[in-house]
Design a protein around this motif. Structure first.
Motif, PDB file in Angstrom:
ATOM      1  N   GLU A 209       0.847  -1.205   0.000  1.00 18.81           N
ATOM      2  CA  GLU A 209       0.000   0.000   0.000  1.00 18.81           C
ATOM      3  C   GLU A 209       0.878   1.249   0.000  1.00 18.81           C
ATOM      4  N   CYS A 210       0.337   2.272  -0.624  1.00 19.69           N
ATOM      5  CA  CYS A 210       1.119   3.503  -0.801  1.00 19.69           C
ATOM      6  C   CYS A 210       1.186   4.306   0.506  1.00 19.69           C
ATOM      7  N   GLU A 211       2.388   4.511   1.000  1.00 14.60           N
ATOM      8  CA  GLU A 211       2.581   5.342   2.200  1.00 14.60           C
ATOM      9  C   GLU A 211       2.713   6.807   1.815  1.00 14.60           C
ATOM     10  N   SER A 212       3.428   7.044   0.731  1.00 11.77           N
ATOM     11  CA  SER A 212       3.531   8.425   0.244  1.00 11.77           C
ATOM     12  C   SER A 212       3.837   8.399  -1.249  1.00 11.77           C
ATOM     13  N   ALA A 213       3.446   9.487  -1.894  1.00 11.20           N
ATOM     14  CA  ALA A 213       3.669   9.579  -3.344  1.00 11.20           C
ATOM     15  C   ALA A 213       4.067  10.998  -3.705  1.00 11.20           C
ATOM     16  N   GLY A 214       4.886  11.122  -4.715  1.00  7.24           N
ATOM     17  CA  GLY A 214       5.227  12.430  -5.273  1.00  7.24           C
ATOM     18  C   GLY A 214       5.040  12.367  -6.783  1.00  7.24           C
ATOM     19  N   ILE A 215       4.349  13.359  -7.333  1.00  3.99           N
ATOM     20  CA  ILE A 215       4.112  13.362  -8.791  1.00  3.99           C
ATOM     21  C   ILE A 215       4.451  14.748  -9.337  1.00  3.99           C
ATOM     22  N   GLY A 216       5.389  14.811 -10.267  1.00  2.91           N
ATOM     23  CA  GLY A 216       5.751  16.074 -10.912  1.00  2.91           C
ATOM     24  C   GLY A 216       5.512  15.970 -12.416  1.00  2.91           C
ATOM     25  N   LEU A 217       5.139  17.102 -13.024  1.00  2.00           N
ATOM     26  CA  LEU A 217       4.803  17.104 -14.455  1.00  2.00           C
ATOM     27  C   LEU A 217       5.654  18.129 -15.210  1.00  2.00           C
ATOM     28  N   THR A 218       6.059  17.767 -16.412  1.00  2.00           N
ATOM     29  CA  THR A 218       6.907  18.609 -17.266  1.00  2.00           C
ATOM     30  C   THR A 218       6.121  19.126 -18.474  1.00  2.00           C
ATOM     31  N   ALA A 219       6.325  20.397 -18.797  1.00  2.00           N
ATOM     32  CA  ALA A 219       5.837  20.998 -20.050  1.00  2.00           C
ATOM     33  C   ALA A 219       4.323  21.067 -20.150  1.00  2.00           C
ATOM     34  N   VAL A 220       3.641  21.167 -19.000  1.00  2.00           N
ATOM     35  CA  VAL A 220       2.176  21.265 -19.060  1.00  2.00           C
ATOM     36  C   VAL A 220       1.665  22.468 -18.272  1.00  2.00           C
ATOM     37  N   GLY A 221       2.435  23.538 -18.249  1.00  2.00           N
ATOM     38  CA  GLY A 221       2.029  24.755 -17.554  1.00  2.00           C
ATOM     39  C   GLY A 221       3.170  25.749 -17.596  1.00  2.00           C
ATOM     40  N   PRO A 222       2.962  26.944 -17.036  1.00  2.00           N
ATOM     41  CA  PRO A 222       4.029  27.960 -17.050  1.00  2.00           C
ATOM     42  C   PRO A 222       5.215  27.584 -16.169  1.00  2.00           C
ATOM     43  N   THR A 223       5.003  26.668 -15.233  1.00  2.00           N
ATOM     44  CA  THR A 223       6.088  26.138 -14.389  1.00  2.00           C
ATOM     45  C   THR A 223       5.947  24.617 -14.380  1.00  2.00           C
ATOM     46  N   PRO A 224       7.004  23.918 -13.928  1.00  2.00           N
ATOM     47  CA  PRO A 224       6.789  22.489 -13.653  1.00  2.00           C
ATOM     48  C   PRO A 224       5.716  22.378 -12.574  1.00  2.00           C
ATOM     49  N   LEU A 225       4.889  21.349 -12.654  1.00  2.00           N
ATOM     50  CA  LEU A 225       3.750  21.243 -11.731  1.00  2.00           C
ATOM     51  C   LEU A 225       3.881  20.041 -10.821  1.00  2.00           C
ATOM     52  N   ARG A 226       3.423  20.215  -9.584  1.00  2.00           N
ATOM     53  CA  ARG A 226       3.276  19.054  -8.695  1.00  2.00           C
ATOM     54  C   ARG A 226       1.787  18.717  -8.625  1.00  2.00           C
TER      55      ARG A 226
END
Ligand SMILES: Cc1cc2nc3c(=O)[nH]c(=O)nc-3n(C[C@H](O)[C@H](O)[C@H](O)COP(=O)(O)OP(=O)(O)OC[C@H]3O[C@@H](n4cnc5c(N)ncnc54)[C@H](O)[C@@H]3O)c2cc1C
Length: 294
Positions: A209-226
């Protein structure tokens, strides 16, 4: 293509570099690997009056673990990140990112610090830094401070660094044992910038089971997004459960804000975000799972 003329300084210490930047005012610009700055200068989209070259300042190129952090010196070349066995084993996202950026020539010169300091939402390292909850240490005329990745990327080509601050170290909390990560860049061709990129870091418990998660996105907004809401979707869920993974990917796509351009329409890119995030969650989970019994 030739840049406008400029003065050049090659300081031998950090305090000397900071003083040069301070005295040079807004016209002074730091040079690291030059892989973003020099193209901009050649196109005359940037015309600094003074270049402060960081390459002769010692002690800024290293990859080391200490006191609960992975520490990357800001001047560490992207090729050294790709070649690091420590990162290949324990920091999958960083290894993945460093393998997909541009080509070996760019990676041999370009630095991790420059990649994040440039503030380009299409650069690949920033999304990984968001997913890994990085902290950035910066030195300036009034001393050192740290900035969390969440507070670092302020706008396109704009970060929390002031013009006379130098990013010295990137700090990433050492992940718990059952952790894994993955970065996927979807691009139109070899050496292109991302159409869309996603980085995922997960920590699981022995039941998967997931204890913690981090998700970052590239090139889909004026800044990198979390994608914070998507991270929350995963928390407490069994990551072998495809429905939880699909739901998190759908929420991440909803949080993205891409522009239509030559790489595709906004709707198409949102579809790619969904695909990239679900693929990264599955791979991150597999990698975390594979660490059981080590
Ligand atoms: C052909 C090509 C393809 C590319 N493809 C990709 C890609 O697919 N993905 C990707 O992520 N990137 C890509 N890039 C961009 C490149 O990887 C990075 O943006 C670049 O390497 C930045 O690092 P640098 O050391 O070269 O920085 P520089 O170009 O020297 O500097 C970039 C900016 O950051 C500032 N800066 C640099 N170091 C510091 C510091 N320590 N503290 C404060 N400010 C600093 C500089 O003043 C400047 O404003 C590509 C570049 C090229 C030329």
């Amino acid at each position: 293509l030739t840049p406008n003329s400029f003065e050049y300084a090659s300081p031998k210490s950090l305090p000397e570099a900071i003083e040069l930047l301070r005295a040079g005012g807004d016209g002074a610009k730091l040079l690291a690997g030059g892989q973003s700055l020099i193209p901009l200068m050649k196109l005359r989209l940037a015309s600094p009056t003074l270049i402060v070259d960081l390459n002769r300042v010692p002690g800024l190129e290293y990859i080391t673990e200490s006191s609960g952090f992975l520490r990357l010196g800001a001047l560490t070349r992207m090729a050294d990140v790709a070649d690091s066995e420590l990162l290949r084993q324990n920091y999958h996202i960083l290894h993945d990112v460093s393998s997909v950026i541009a080509d070996p020539l760019v990676r041999n010169l370009g630095t991790v610090g420059g990649n994040v300091s440039h503030g380009d939402p299409a650069n690949d390292f920033p999304a990984a830094m968001l997913a890994l909850r990085a902290e950035f240490a910066a030195a300036g005329p009034s001393g050192e401070r740290t900035v969390k990745a969440d507070d670092f990327f302020l706008g396109t080509l704009t970060t929390a660094l002031s013009h006379d601050e130098i990013l010295t170290e990137i700090r990433l909390p050492t992940p718990p044992p059952l952790s894994g990560g993955s970065y996927l860049k979807l691009e139109r061709g070899v050496s292109h910038f991302a159409t869309v990129g996603a980085g995922v870091q997960v920590t699981i418990n022995p039941r998967g089971e997931c204890e913690s998660a981090g998700i970052g996105l590239t090139a889909v907004g004026p800044t990198p997004l979390r994608a914070k809401e998507a991270e929350e979707v995963l928390r407490g869920k069994a990551l072998s459960d495809g429905r939880a993974v699909d739901e998190a990917a759908r929420v991440a796509a909803g949080a993205s804000d891409p522009m239509s351009d030559i790489r595709g329409t906004a709707g198409y890119k949102k579809g790619l975000v969904r695909l990239a995030v679900s693929s990264c969650i599955r791979k991150a989970y597999q990698r975390a799972h594979a660490r059981r019994g080590r």
